[in-house]
Design a protein around this motif. Structure first.
Motif, PDB file in Angstrom:
ATOM      1  N   PHE B 108     -15.741  21.985 -23.343  1.00 22.29           N
ATOM      2  CA  PHE B 108     -16.320  22.941 -22.391  1.00 22.29           C
ATOM      3  C   PHE B 108     -15.378  23.152 -21.206  1.00 22.29           C
ATOM      4  O   PHE B 108     -14.471  22.351 -20.947  1.00 22.29           O
ATOM      5  CB  PHE B 108     -17.672  22.431 -21.894  1.00 22.29           C
ATOM      6  N   GLN B 109     -15.671  24.228 -20.468  1.00 21.08           N
ATOM      7  CA  GLN B 109     -14.812  24.564 -19.330  1.00 21.08           C
ATOM      8  C   GLN B 109     -14.758  23.421 -18.308  1.00 21.08           C
ATOM      9  O   GLN B 109     -13.705  23.073 -17.817  1.00 21.08           O
ATOM     10  CB  GLN B 109     -15.329  25.841 -18.662  1.00 21.08           C
ATOM     11  N   PHE B 110     -15.934  22.849 -18.010  1.00 18.76           N
ATOM     12  CA  PHE B 110     -15.983  21.803 -16.984  1.00 18.76           C
ATOM     13  C   PHE B 110     -16.035  20.414 -17.620  1.00 18.76           C
ATOM     14  O   PHE B 110     -16.825  19.575 -17.214  1.00 18.76           O
ATOM     15  CB  PHE B 110     -17.174  22.041 -16.051  1.00 18.76           C
ATOM     16  N   HIS B 111     -15.258  20.219 -18.613  1.00 23.66           N
ATOM     17  CA  HIS B 111     -15.061  18.958 -19.357  1.00 23.66           C
ATOM     18  C   HIS B 111     -16.359  18.301 -19.824  1.00 23.66           C
ATOM     19  O   HIS B 111     -16.455  17.788 -20.898  1.00 23.66           O
ATOM     20  CB  HIS B 111     -14.206  17.958 -18.564  1.00 23.66           C
ATOM     21  N   PHE B 112     -17.383  18.301 -18.980  1.00 24.38           N
ATOM     22  CA  PHE B 112     -18.685  17.741 -19.352  1.00 24.38           C
ATOM     23  C   PHE B 112     -18.579  16.315 -19.901  1.00 24.38           C
ATOM     24  O   PHE B 112     -19.135  15.993 -20.945  1.00 24.38           O
ATOM     25  CB  PHE B 112     -19.400  18.623 -20.375  1.00 24.38           C
ATOM     26  N   LEU B 113     -17.874  15.496 -19.171  1.00 25.07           N
ATOM     27  CA  LEU B 113     -17.828  14.073 -19.545  1.00 25.07           C
ATOM     28  C   LEU B 113     -18.974  13.375 -18.827  1.00 25.07           C
ATOM     29  O   LEU B 113     -19.411  13.810 -17.754  1.00 25.07           O
ATOM     30  CB  LEU B 113     -16.499  13.451 -19.118  1.00 25.07           C
ATOM     31  N   LEU B 114     -19.447  12.278 -19.406  1.00 29.26           N
ATOM     32  CA  LEU B 114     -20.495  11.517 -18.727  1.00 29.26           C
ATOM     33  C   LEU B 114     -19.846  10.755 -17.575  1.00 29.26           C
ATOM     34  O   LEU B 114     -18.921   9.963 -17.791  1.00 29.26           O
ATOM     35  CB  LEU B 114     -21.179  10.544 -19.688  1.00 29.26           C
ATOM     36  N   PRO B 115     -20.311  10.996 -16.356  1.00 24.39           N
ATOM     37  CA  PRO B 115     -19.587  10.494 -15.187  1.00 24.39           C
ATOM     38  C   PRO B 115     -19.549   8.970 -15.060  1.00 24.39           C
ATOM     39  O   PRO B 115     -18.616   8.425 -14.494  1.00 24.39           O
ATOM     40  CB  PRO B 115     -20.344  11.108 -13.998  1.00 24.39           C
ATOM     41  N   ASP B 186     -14.926  26.338 -25.000  1.00 25.30           N
ATOM     42  CA  ASP B 186     -15.449  27.374 -24.109  1.00 25.30           C
ATOM     43  C   ASP B 186     -14.629  27.362 -22.819  1.00 25.30           C
ATOM     44  O   ASP B 186     -14.806  26.467 -21.996  1.00 25.30           O
ATOM     45  CB  ASP B 186     -16.926  27.085 -23.814  1.00 25.30           C
TER      46      ASP B 186
END
Lengths: 411, 246
Positions: B108-115, B186
């Protein structure tokens, strides 16, 4: 580590303050419920122990459950006879020694005869009404705690003089009698004897100590003006809880009214049931309030974690897996709260145990408390169940999130 | 075997080689509401193995919506999406999740890693969810993927300790975790500076060239789209050009 557990524990670890608040809520609920259960059951046990100790487990009296009909009433079925009073029976249990021998052959316990009468004790121009019980000093220790309750003298002291008498300590105090005092005892039939005080007992139950006296069987029979009279057989069984069933069997076999301590104190036992309902309602309410804390934190976490939930679901985690994550978080909070609650409950219970209480009716120096693993198990089960319910609904909501809605919002 | 293949020997090939990997037939997606909004309509698209496809168009043209439909994150109002020859129309949530897990990788555009998770833990997630590899193999593969993408020294770092480009590379490693044949991205370079953007693009390029993956990337960057092998252009939810259409 399992994926679900790993995510759940990470969420919990990353919200230390919120988690601690929720854990504290559950711990308070568990701790206070343990303390309340210990207090309620302790006082109940103590009260029942006193009841059981103060009275025989089973009292077989010379009465019948129903008045004895006249022979004419049973002989002629077709005849209806009006105005008949029940048949007058001679007081006392017939063949008491034979009945005792028969009972002793099967009862898991001991039997002792007694003759009970009401009378007046007179000393130094003071008259006090009293319940006078004739006992057999050899058998009495097997059916009552009287021997251990003696403060001065022993049960054997009843053999020391003709018409010896043992008084309740408060009764003796009331009339000002000391050991060796010669008092006058008048039975309900008017028979009057002189008796010597040979000892005092203290049961700890004020009404008993204020109005009870013990004499030899023979002395009581003289007061009742009936030689050989035994109007009560008292039974102590090995298991006090089995008294009710044994009493029923005795009544079936002998025909005499046989009352177990449970029946004698039916009203009190009913009160205990109500008391327990009240207790568990209060405990349930405490845990319910605590579960709102858990609900709150799981709701907050799921709300804060909507993006993570969307990520997990977009990666391919199923709804059930996502739901499991938050339910496990809730259960972990519940479990941590329960463990902290054990410590709190134990501490509170021990602290309560140090409080000194004085009751005008019964002797008690400390609050009676019951320590039971069951209290901890029940409180833990309730905490976990409420945590499960509290966590399930936010978890279900979280698992139903539509990932695209969140991803669209984020981008 | 390419350098990204190692450790993935137990992950099966999901589809027959001759069939297109993704087929969208007359796909329309309408958002219900007082005023229904059509996101995409009547989309016919077939994407084969080892393609590098750009879905491009103006903002609001339906690029991302189409990607979500192709990735089974969203369901078409009408039409059908087939993944690896399997019809998805009647799949339940669990079946779609299984397809996403094993066949598709998302970036995804905003990486969407679990922080709260480290880079390695984030990469482990899809593997743990699929559960086909033993723990040690999974960890080995996660470390290998991260090292392959130049993140060998960062496996134990959380996303907030990484730069934007590094996070996006972790996201790519996570997408590759289960060795899916298709990577759906994305705006994968949308939030990156030019250097990081070039790095991520090169990684995607390598996936196609050396690993024979299919990469479908949504981008509004015309230059980036030109460097891909095929461009699908959307306008108002419809495909207006597809230079790879057969």
């Amino acid at each position: 580590m399992n994926l679900v557990l790993e995510i759940a524990l990470t969420h919990i670890r990353s919200r230390v303050r919120q988690t601690l608040v929720a854990v504290a809520g559950v711990a308070t609920g568990v701790g206070f419920s343990i303390m309340m259960a210990a207090l309620m059951e302790g006082s109940q046990n103590d009260f029942m122990r006193q009841l059981i100790d103060a009275l025989p487990h089973i009292a077989i009296s010379d009465e019948r459950r129903e008045a004895t009909p006249q022979p004419a009433q049973t002989m002629f079925d077709a005849a209806e006879i009006h105005g008949l009073t029940p048949q007058a029976r001679r007081p006392g249990i017939k063949n008491p020694m034979a009945i005792m021998a028969s009972l002793e052959s099967w009862i898991p316990g001991d039997v002792a005869p007694s003759t009970k009468t009401q009378g007046i004790i007179r000393y130094a121009a003071r008259d006090v009404g009293a319940s006078i019980t004739g006992i057999d000093p050899h058998r009495e220790p097997k059916v009552s705690m009287l021997a251990t309750q003696m403060r001065q003298g022993t049960l054997q002291s009843l053999y020391r003089s003709t018409n010896a008498i043992i008084l309740g300590d408060r009764l003796a105090e009331k009339i000002g009698a000391r050991v060796g005092a010669n008092i006058t005892v008048q039975g309900s039939n008017g028979a009057r004897i002189g008796a010597q005080v040979v000892g005092f007992f203290h049961s700890g139950v004020r009404p008993v100590d204020e109005s009870t006296a013990y004499v030899l069987l023979k002395t009581a029979q003289v007061l009742q003006q009936q030689t050989g009279l035994v109007n009560e057989l008292r039974v102590r069984v090995a298991d006090a809880m089995a008294a009710l069933d044994i009493a029923r069997r005795i009544e079936r076999e002998t025909g005499y009214k046989s009352v177990a301590w449970q029946e004698a104190h039916e009203d009190l036992l009913s009160a205990f049931v109500i008391r327990n309902i009240v207790m568990y309602t209060v405990v349930g309410a405490i845990l319910l309030v605590a579960s709102f804390g858990t609900y709150n934190i799981i709701s907050t976490i799921t709300h804060e974690k909507t993006r993570d939930i969307a990520i997990l679901k977009s990666l391919g985690l199923r709804e059930t897996t996502v739901r499991r994550i938050f339910v496990i978080e809730s259960l972990v909070i519940g479990l941590m709260g329960a463990v902290a609650g054990w410590v709190l409950g134990c501490t509170l219970t021990l602290a309560l145990g140090t409080i000194e209480i004085k009751s005008p009716f019964v002797d008690s120096t400390r609050l009676p408390l019951a320590y039971s693993v069951l209290h901890y198990a029940v409180a833990t089960a309730a905490a976990l169940a409420s945590s499960l319910v509290a966590g399930y609904f936010p978890a279900r909501k979280a698992s139903r999130l539509y990932p695209v809605d969140i991803i669209r919002g984020a981008t | 075997m390419s350098r990204l293949d190692a450790g993935a020997d137990t992950v099966p090939e999901p589809a027959a080689a001759t069939e297109p990997l993704i087929v969208a037939s007359s796909v329309t997606r309408v958002l219900p509401g007082a005023v229904p909004v059509t996101l995409v309509h009547d989309i016919d698209l077939s994407i084969g193995r080892n393609e590098f496809v750009a879905i491009t168009g103006a903002s609001g043209s339906g690029k991302s919506s189409l990607l979500y439909l192709l990735g089974l994150l969203d369901l078409p109002t009408s039409g059908e999406v087939r993944i690896g020859g399997r019809a998805t129309e009647h799949m339940d949530e669990a079946e779609r999740a299984e397809v996403r897990l094993s066949t598709l990788g998302f970036v995804f555009q905003f990486h969407f890693l679990l922080p709260e998770f480290t880079a390695q833990q984030n990469v482990l997630l899809p593997m743990q969810a699929l559960g086909r590899l033993p723990d040690e193999k999974m960890r080995e593969r996660a470390r290998f993927l991260l090292t392959s993408l130049g993140l060998g020294e960062h496996v134990g770092k959380r996303p907030d300790q990484l730069s934007g480009g590094q996070r996006q590379r972790v996201a790519v490693a996570r997408a590759l975790a289960n060795d899916p044949p298709v990577i759906l991205a994305d705006e994968p370079t949308g939030s990156l500076d030019s250097t990081a953007s070039a790095q991520v693009f090169q990684i995607l390029r390598d996936l196609v060239d050396t690993r024979r993956k299919t990469v479908v990337a949504v981008t509004h960057d015309i230059d980036l789209a030109r460097r891909m092998d095929r461009r699908v252009v959307l306008e108002d939810g419809a495909i207006v050009s597809d230079d790879g259409r057969m």
